[in-house]
Design a protein around this motif. Structure first.
Motif, PDB file in Angstrom:
ATOM      1  N   TYR A 168       0.843  -1.184   0.000  1.00  0.00           N
ATOM      2  CA  TYR A 168       0.000   0.000   0.000  1.00  0.00           C
ATOM      3  C   TYR A 168       0.891   1.251   0.000  1.00  0.00           C
ATOM      4  CZ  TYR A 168      -3.694  -3.242   1.416  1.00  0.00           C
ATOM      5  OH  TYR A 168      -4.580  -4.268   1.459  1.00  0.00           O
ATOM      6  N   VAL A 169       0.426   2.284  -0.684  1.00  0.00           N
ATOM      7  CA  VAL A 169       1.093   3.585  -0.687  1.00  0.00           C
ATOM      8  C   VAL A 169       0.090   4.633  -0.243  1.00  0.00           C
ATOM      9  CG1 VAL A 169       2.215   5.353  -2.075  1.00  0.00           C
ATOM     10  CG2 VAL A 169       2.719   2.942  -2.495  1.00  0.00           C
ATOM     11  N   VAL A 170       0.402   5.295   0.861  1.00  0.00           N
ATOM     12  CA  VAL A 170      -0.446   6.359   1.389  1.00  0.00           C
ATOM     13  C   VAL A 170       0.122   7.689   0.917  1.00  0.00           C
ATOM     14  CG1 VAL A 170      -1.426   7.430   3.447  1.00  0.00           C
ATOM     15  CG2 VAL A 170      -0.973   4.963   3.407  1.00  0.00           C
ATOM     16  N   ASP A 171      -0.690   8.438   0.204  1.00  0.00           N
ATOM     17  CA  ASP A 171      -0.239   9.720  -0.334  1.00  0.00           C
ATOM     18  C   ASP A 171      -1.346  10.747  -0.136  1.00  0.00           C
ATOM     19  OD1 ASP A 171       1.528  11.484  -1.432  1.00  0.00           O
ATOM     20  OD2 ASP A 171       1.808  10.403  -3.313  1.00  0.00           O
ATOM     21  N   ILE A 172      -1.110  11.959  -0.579  1.00  0.00           N
ATOM     22  CA  ILE A 172      -2.104  13.025  -0.454  1.00  0.00           C
ATOM     23  C   ILE A 172      -2.361  13.627  -1.827  1.00  0.00           C
ATOM     24  CG2 ILE A 172      -1.582  13.591   1.941  1.00  0.00           C
ATOM     25  CD1 ILE A 172       0.115  15.926   0.918  1.00  0.00           C
ATOM     26  N   GLU A 173      -3.553  14.138  -2.005  1.00  0.00           N
ATOM     27  CA  GLU A 173      -3.916  14.918  -3.180  1.00  0.00           C
ATOM     28  C   GLU A 173      -4.181  16.342  -2.722  1.00  0.00           C
ATOM     29  OE1 GLU A 173      -3.903  14.336  -6.333  1.00  0.00           O
ATOM     30  OE2 GLU A 173      -3.314  12.218  -6.200  1.00  0.00           O
ATOM     31  N   VAL A 174      -3.464  17.283  -3.320  1.00  0.00           N
ATOM     32  CA  VAL A 174      -3.579  18.688  -2.937  1.00  0.00           C
ATOM     33  C   VAL A 174      -4.490  19.390  -3.930  1.00  0.00           C
ATOM     34  CG1 VAL A 174      -2.328  20.815  -2.440  1.00  0.00           C
ATOM     35  CG2 VAL A 174      -1.266  18.597  -1.976  1.00  0.00           C
ATOM     36  N   LEU A 243       9.247  21.707  12.766  1.00  0.00           N
ATOM     37  CA  LEU A 243       8.640  20.806  13.736  1.00  0.00           C
ATOM     38  C   LEU A 243       9.551  19.597  13.965  1.00  0.00           C
ATOM     39  CD1 LEU A 243       4.880  20.693  12.647  1.00  0.00           C
ATOM     40  CD2 LEU A 243       5.981  22.185  14.319  1.00  0.00           C
ATOM     41  N   SER A 244       9.541  19.084  15.182  1.00  0.00           N
ATOM     42  CA  SER A 244      10.280  17.862  15.481  1.00  0.00           C
ATOM     43  C   SER A 244       9.534  16.667  14.907  1.00  0.00           C
ATOM     44  CB  SER A 244      10.442  17.703  16.993  1.00  0.00           C
ATOM     45  OG  SER A 244       9.175  17.481  17.600  1.00  0.00           O
ATOM     46  N   ARG A 245      10.190  15.486  14.908  1.00  0.00           N
ATOM     47  CA  ARG A 245       9.532  14.281  14.399  1.00  0.00           C
ATOM     48  C   ARG A 245       8.264  13.983  15.185  1.00  0.00           C
ATOM     49  NH1 ARG A 245      13.915  15.819  11.672  1.00  0.00           N
ATOM     50  NH2 ARG A 245      15.185  14.132  10.769  1.00  0.00           N
ATOM     51  N   ARG A 246       8.305  14.150  16.479  1.00  0.00           N
ATOM     52  CA  ARG A 246       7.129  13.870  17.308  1.00  0.00           C
ATOM     53  C   ARG A 246       6.000  14.852  17.018  1.00  0.00           C
ATOM     54  NH1 ARG A 246       8.204  10.191  21.270  1.00  0.00           N
ATOM     55  NH2 ARG A 246      10.416   9.747  21.662  1.00  0.00           N
ATOM     56  N   ARG A 247       6.343  16.113  16.785  1.00  0.00           N
ATOM     57  CA  ARG A 247       5.293  17.094  16.491  1.00  0.00           C
ATOM     58  C   ARG A 247       4.705  16.855  15.104  1.00  0.00           C
ATOM     59  NH1 ARG A 247       5.381  16.912  20.856  1.00  0.00           N
ATOM     60  NH2 ARG A 247       5.976  18.415  22.449  1.00  0.00           N
ATOM     61  N   ILE A 248       5.515  16.370  14.175  1.00  0.00           N
ATOM     62  CA  ILE A 248       4.984  16.023  12.850  1.00  0.00           C
ATOM     63  C   ILE A 248       3.992  14.878  12.980  1.00  0.00           C
ATOM     64  CG2 ILE A 248       5.596  15.087  10.579  1.00  0.00           C
ATOM     65  CD1 ILE A 248       8.271  16.533  10.827  1.00  0.00           C
ATOM     66  N   ARG A 249       4.351  13.879  13.775  1.00  0.00           N
ATOM     67  CA  ARG A 249       3.446  12.756  13.989  1.00  0.00           C
ATOM     68  C   ARG A 249       2.133  13.240  14.611  1.00  0.00           C
ATOM     69  NH1 ARG A 249       4.402   7.530  18.017  1.00  0.00           N
ATOM     70  NH2 ARG A 249       2.689   6.265  17.186  1.00  0.00           N
ATOM     71  N   GLU A 250       2.243  14.153  15.558  1.00  0.00           N
ATOM     72  CA  GLU A 250       1.044  14.699  16.202  1.00  0.00           C
ATOM     73  C   GLU A 250       0.182  15.447  15.190  1.00  0.00           C
ATOM     74  OE1 GLU A 250       0.402  18.387  19.175  1.00  0.00           O
ATOM     75  OE2 GLU A 250       1.713  16.802  19.949  1.00  0.00           O
ATOM     76  N   PHE A 251       0.819  16.227  14.323  1.00  0.00           N
ATOM     77  CA  PHE A 251       0.080  16.987  13.303  1.00  0.00           C
ATOM     78  C   PHE A 251      -0.662  16.036  12.361  1.00  0.00           C
ATOM     79  CE2 PHE A 251      -0.255  18.713   9.047  1.00  0.00           C
ATOM     80  CZ  PHE A 251      -0.794  19.976   9.252  1.00  0.00           C
ATOM     81  N   LEU A 252       0.008  15.007  11.875  1.00  0.00           N
ATOM     82  CA  LEU A 252      -0.609  14.062  10.948  1.00  0.00           C
ATOM     83  C   LEU A 252      -1.767  13.325  11.611  1.00  0.00           C
ATOM     84  CD1 LEU A 252       2.589  12.584   9.231  1.00  0.00           C
ATOM     85  CD2 LEU A 252       1.055  14.360   8.359  1.00  0.00           C
ATOM     86  N   GLN A 253      -1.627  13.010  12.883  1.00  0.00           N
ATOM     87  CA  GLN A 253      -2.707  12.325  13.596  1.00  0.00           C
ATOM     88  C   GLN A 253      -3.919  13.238  13.784  1.00  0.00           C
ATOM     89  OE1 GLN A 253      -0.555  11.149  17.128  1.00  0.00           O
ATOM     90  NE2 GLN A 253      -0.352   9.020  16.447  1.00  0.00           N
ATOM     91  N   ASP A 254      -3.663  14.487  14.155  1.00  0.00           N
ATOM     92  CA  ASP A 254      -4.763  15.394  14.491  1.00  0.00           C
ATOM     93  C   ASP A 254      -5.493  15.918  13.255  1.00  0.00           C
ATOM     94  OD1 ASP A 254      -4.090  15.024  17.099  1.00  0.00           O
ATOM     95  OD2 ASP A 254      -3.079  16.952  17.362  1.00  0.00           O
ATOM     96  N   TRP A 255      -4.754  16.189  12.177  1.00  0.00           N
ATOM     97  CA  TRP A 255      -5.355  16.873  11.034  1.00  0.00           C
ATOM     98  C   TRP A 255      -5.642  15.955   9.851  1.00  0.00           C
ATOM     99  CZ3 TRP A 255      -7.266  21.644  11.451  1.00  0.00           C
ATOM    100  CH2 TRP A 255      -6.844  22.415  12.525  1.00  0.00           C
ATOM    101  N   LEU A 256      -4.860  14.913   9.670  1.00  0.00           N
ATOM    102  CA  LEU A 256      -5.094  13.991   8.566  1.00  0.00           C
ATOM    103  C   LEU A 256      -5.597  12.632   9.027  1.00  0.00           C
ATOM    104  CD1 LEU A 256      -2.005  14.712   6.249  1.00  0.00           C
ATOM    105  CD2 LEU A 256      -4.256  15.796   6.253  1.00  0.00           C
ATOM    106  N   LEU A 258      -3.921  10.332  10.260  1.00  0.00           N
ATOM    107  CA  LEU A 258      -2.953   9.379   9.714  1.00  0.00           C
ATOM    108  C   LEU A 258      -1.916   9.075  10.781  1.00  0.00           C
ATOM    109  CD1 LEU A 258      -2.026   7.839   7.191  1.00  0.00           C
ATOM    110  CD2 LEU A 258      -0.707   9.860   6.540  1.00  0.00           C
ATOM    111  N   ASP A 259      -1.699   7.816  11.049  1.00  0.00           N
ATOM    112  CA  ASP A 259      -0.781   7.402  12.104  1.00  0.00           C
ATOM    113  C   ASP A 259       0.511   6.881  11.481  1.00  0.00           C
ATOM    114  OD1 ASP A 259       0.358   6.743  14.467  1.00  0.00           O
ATOM    115  OD2 ASP A 259      -0.872   4.978  14.864  1.00  0.00           O
ATOM    116  N   LEU A 260       1.588   7.653  11.599  1.00  0.00           N
ATOM    117  CA  LEU A 260       2.904   7.253  11.109  1.00  0.00           C
ATOM    118  C   LEU A 260       3.879   7.227  12.278  1.00  0.00           C
ATOM    119  CD1 LEU A 260       3.364   9.253   7.762  1.00  0.00           C
ATOM    120  CD2 LEU A 260       2.560   6.919   8.068  1.00  0.00           C
TER     121      LEU A 260
END
Length: 530
Positions: A168-174, A243-256, A258-260
């Motif tokens: 699987y490939v998870v990507d975004i469409e802008v 952003l740090s790696r942890r803050r990026i993960r938090e952003f992706l979880q909260d807004w997209l 998406l759990d990475l």
């Protein structure tokens, strides 16, 4: 400072009472000189010294007269404004963190060993875990061989296909102006065997993997869960938004939603750095072709050893590199082909480049600092030097309104008088006065070279402004952890700032590069300047 800490520890009231009158008077004079120097240090800031603006307190509003009248600065401010300057007439120190000699950095004994303990990531023997988030599949792409490797016959839909593997490939469409937004897309890719209808040969197609490179500990492959556009977004959050790696993960979880994992996020950033690394030669070529090149450097931390972040920026390109503060970096970047103008500060390694300009902003700050001195000689020399520079700056700005004019013959006598003043104070007992006078004399032709063509720049603001964003990133992240991280940081910063200079979107270009590299194609060239 005349008196060292050890000497001060030996001096008390009983010691002073035993001194004869003449010796006590001489000791008082030493105390007076040291006290004046300390007061001058307390008044240092980015407006009257070489301290960077990032060292200022957020609430600070500097006024030259008000700053000189302050009596009791905070202890933190005293510590922050303390600068130990090199007394050599061969070098001018331009930054608060530049006092350490770069030749000492090359010695292994001055490099801190890495901290002891476990390495980052999963430890040997611990229980691992896999991905648990299940995303709906939006599309399925079946990858088949196009032609038979045995008979070169074109393979069509009638040929038998057996699926062997997939991912699987998870990507975004802008979105665009008509439909803004970001949508997460999960695509299922299937690879397998296609049997040739002519010769019966079984042709297997698998995801492309770029050959391993000993200089890189990260792989570039189509077999990657994170798509190119999502990787570009992660780089944007890391480098542009700091952003740090942890803050990026938090952003992706909260807004997209998406759990990475943090390791996956770090891998994406390093893969992007390796993907654009072949652009280094293109950057160097364009830097060497620049007509006017602004160069600056600032300290950088790389896991226990002190490095320097260099910037080389011109009208259409910005290139960063992390290394030692030495002439070797200049030789590597500029090579033997650079023939343009070089705008720099007073670091001695630049002096071998004859066609060079000096930043007057650095000199003006130093003269303002001397004008606020409590001693007569520094105040006199600082006032005269400041008046000379401000008068010449007014003349240069006025000359830019008319046709090109060579101002050197007109102000030759004026400069001669100022040179005599510098000769007078080159051996001053006041350290900063002596250093500034020698700095003028050592770089005399370079400093006033701009008078021959007033259209040339007076300051190195282009380079300093380019560094400002990354200096803040350094303060937040405390630098990089290894050589690969430093290379990733420098090349991604180069791509981002160069695209911005050319009015191109760096994230769209970065996604194109990652897509091409995962397919085994060459790196697309940098966007052309608009």
């Amino acid at each position: 400072m005349h008196l060292s800490r050890e000497e001060l520890l030996k001096i008390d009231k009983q010691f002073i009472d035993t001194l004869p009158g003449k010796s006590a008077k001489e000791l008082c004079l030493l105390f007076l000189d040291d006290l004046k120097e300390l007061h001058e240090r307390l008044g240092q800031n980015s407006e009257n010294s070489s301290m960077p603006p990032s060292s200022n307190f957020p609430w600070a509003r500097f006024d030259a007269d008000a700053q000189a009248d302050e009596e009791e600065p905070d202890e933190e401010q005293v510590e922050a404004t303390h600068i130990e300057l090199d007394d050599s007439d061969e070098e001018s120190v331009e930054h608060d963190e530049d006092a350490d000699k770069s030749d000492q950095q090359d010695s292994p004994k001055n490099i801190d060993d890495r901290p002891k303990g476990n390495k980052p990531g999963k430890q040997p023997g611990t229980t691992g875990h896999g991905r648990t988030q299940k995303l709906p599949v939006h599309d399925t792409i079946i990858h088949k061989a196009d032609t038979c490797l045995a008979c070169n016959l074109e393979l069509d839909e009638t040929c038998d296909f057996i699926a062997r593997t997939g991912h699987y490939v998870v990507d975004i469409e802008v979105g665009d102006a008509t439909g803004p937004g970001i949508e997460v897309i999960n695509t299922k890719h299937i690879y397998g065997d296609t049997t040739c209808g002519g010769c019966g040969h079984v042709n297997r197609l698998m995801p492309h993997r770029l050959e391993k490179n000993e200089d890189w500990g990260v792989e570039i492959s189509q077999w990657h869960m994170v798509g190119p556009k999502l990787t570009a977004l992660i780089v944007c959050l890391s480098k542009r938004m700091r952003l740090s790696r942890r803050r990026i993960r938090e952003f992706l979880q909260d807004w997209l939603r998406l759990d990475l994992g943090i390791g996956t996020i770090n891998q994406c950033i390093h893969e992007a750095g390796r993907a654009v690394s072949p652009l280094t030669e293109e950057f160097l070529e364009e830097v060497r072709e620049s007509l006017i090149l602004f160069v600056d450097e600032t300290s950088w931390k790389e896991w226990g050893k002190k490095q320097w972040l260099w910037v080389f920026t011109s009208l259409k390109v910005t290139f960063y590199i992390i290394g030692f503060r030495s002439r070797k970096v200049l030789d590597y970047v500029l090579g033997q082909t650079f023939k343009g103008l070089l705008m720099t500060d007073g670091y001695k390694a630049y002096r071998t480049f004859l066609n060079r300009l000096r930043c007057w902003a650095h000199l003006l700050r130093k003269t303002k600092g001397l004008k606020q001195s409590l001693s007569d000689d520094p105040r006199t020399f600082g006032t005269e030097a400041h008046e000379v520079l401000t008068e010449l700056m007014d003349v240069i700005y006025k000359a830019r309104e008319g046709p090109p004019t060579d101002l050197l013959p007109v102000y030759r006598e004026f400069l001669g008088e100022f040179k005599e003043c510098c000769m007078k104070y080159r051996d001053s007992t006041h350290k900063k006065t002596r250093e500034l006078a020698r700095e003028f004399l050592n770089d005399w032709d370079t400093i006033f070279h701009v008078l021959s063509n007033p259209t040339w720049p007076l300051t190195n603001n282009e380079a300093e402004q380019a560094l400002r964003h990354w200096v803040i990133a350094r303060k937040l992240s405390h630098g990089t952890r290894n050589d690969q991280g430093s290379r990733v940081f420098a090349i991604l910063a180069s791509v981002i700032d160069t695209c911005r200079k050319r009015n191109a979107c760096p994230w769209k270009y970065l996604a194109e590069v990652i897509t091409a590299r995962r397919q085994g194609l060459d790196v697309p060239p940098l966007p052309l300047a608009a």
